[in-house]
Design an enzyme around this catalytic site. Structure first.
Site, PDB file in Angstrom:
ATOM      1  N   THR A 176      47.652  36.246 -50.491  1.00  0.00           N
ATOM      2  CA  THR A 176      46.694  35.306 -51.098  1.00  0.00           C
ATOM      3  C   THR A 176      45.587  36.109 -51.769  1.00  0.00           C
ATOM      4  O   THR A 176      45.396  37.275 -51.440  1.00  0.00           O
ATOM      5  CB  THR A 176      46.124  34.445 -49.949  1.00  0.00           C
ATOM      6  N   ASP A 206      44.337  26.728 -45.332  1.00  0.00           N
ATOM      7  CA  ASP A 206      42.883  26.861 -45.214  1.00  0.00           C
ATOM      8  C   ASP A 206      42.179  26.972 -46.565  1.00  0.00           C
ATOM      9  O   ASP A 206      41.028  26.566 -46.719  1.00  0.00           O
ATOM     10  CB  ASP A 206      42.537  28.098 -44.374  1.00  0.00           C
TER      11      ASP A 206
END
Ligand code: ASP
Length: 306
Positions: A176, A206
């Site tokens: 990410t 998240d």
């Protein structure tokens, strides 16, 4: 004191030969952000740094996003302005090149904080973002291999124990990206991801949940990476900024946040980058790797690490 830090994801990079390319990617992104930061805007700096990482197929965001159980790239991204608490996010967006830019539009052009799925795509088209296929050949190959492993070993049944599966297959977590910058007035944080490999369709991590993977306020900003469910349960990005409010600097707060993740969910789960409103940078991880790069006023070259 201007400062910017970026990350390219926490996890394990199994193929050593990828590491120099990953480091070159975070270096390029931090410089793209730094150039904007020198013009005075942390929002532009974070967007440009994250866009550079989204365009690099090595990272799991934008082009090169990992695929869901049913083989799709469903991407999440968020951006938060620390001075005003304005925030924008997209969850499970498909077929756009720069999810972070759509997130910024959600922040600037709507009354909402998060748009999801088809609605997010519809909004992106309204805003002029063209149709774009972020799925790469390499990700399709990895997806086929991972799915085969799961099916053959019967591990599909255990997929609900995501963290155990990730310990066995660290490649499930994939790079990410995120950036946090301070422009002298405000801290801004942004994160973008394809999520985790073989995630269930519709799973939201998240990254686009404000306070979980991405957060900024007047004292600090944070961008998380790792097993999203951990950051969601700990509201980790917000918790990290609370540590700054209680007196820590970005470095101490990053370490305290990762200690929290390790305490509750064990090692090999999370990484974080932070900038505080004094221009200090911080980063910490309990995974083997987390590529990162930062620049602060007075530095000639970015500091780059893994
Ligand atoms: N945090 C991301 C998610 O769970 C994945 C990652 O950071 O690699 O969606």
């Amino acid at each position: 004191m201007l400062a910017i830090i970026v990350h390219g994801g926490a996890g394990t990079i199994r193929k050593e030969e990828r590491i120099p390319k990953v480091l070159a990617g975070v270096r390029e992104a931090v410089m793209a952000g730094w150039n904007e930061l020198r013009n005075g805007s942390a929002v532009d700096a974070v967007e440009e740094a994250v866009k550079a990482l989204e365009d690099n197929p090595l990272f799991n965001a934008g082009t090169g996003s990992v695929l869901t159980l049913d083989g799709k790239a469903e991407m999440d991204a968020a951006i938060v302005r620390g001075s005003t608490l304005e925030a924008g996010a997209v969850a499970g967006i498909t077929n756009v090149r720069h999810p972070i830019s759509v997130a910024r539009m959600v922040m600037e052009k709507t009354d909402h904080a998060v748009l999801g799925g088809e609605g997010a795509v519809k909004f992106a088209r309204l805003m002029g973002f063209e149709e774009y296929n972020p799925v790469t050949e390499e990700r399709i190959k990895q997806w086929k291999e991972l799915r085969k492993k799961l099916v053959e070993k019967g591990e599909v049944r255990h997929w609900k124990k995501l963290s155990e599966l990730i310990k066995e297959h660290p490649e499930v977590l994939r790079s990410t990206v995120g950036a946090v910058a301070f422009d002298g007035n405000e801290v801004v944080a942004g994160t973008s991801t394809g999520g985790v490999f073989l995630k269930m369709f519709g799973r939201i991590g998240d990254t686009p949940l404000i306070g979980a993977g991405t957060y900024a306020n007047e004292v600090a900003g944070a961008s998380c990476t790792g097993l999203g469910e951990v950051a969601v349960r700990l509201v980790l990005a917000k918790s990290a900024t609370d540590f700054v409010r209680l007196g820590m600097d970005a470095r101490g707060a990053s370490e305290a946040a990762i200690n929290l993740a390790t305490k509750y969910f064990g090692p090999d789960t999370m990484g974080i980058i932070m900038v505080d409103s004094k221009g200090n940078v911080g980063f910490a991880k309990n995974t083997k790797h987390m590529s990162h790069a930062y620049m602060r006023e007075g530095m000639k070259e970015p500091e780059v690490g893994i």
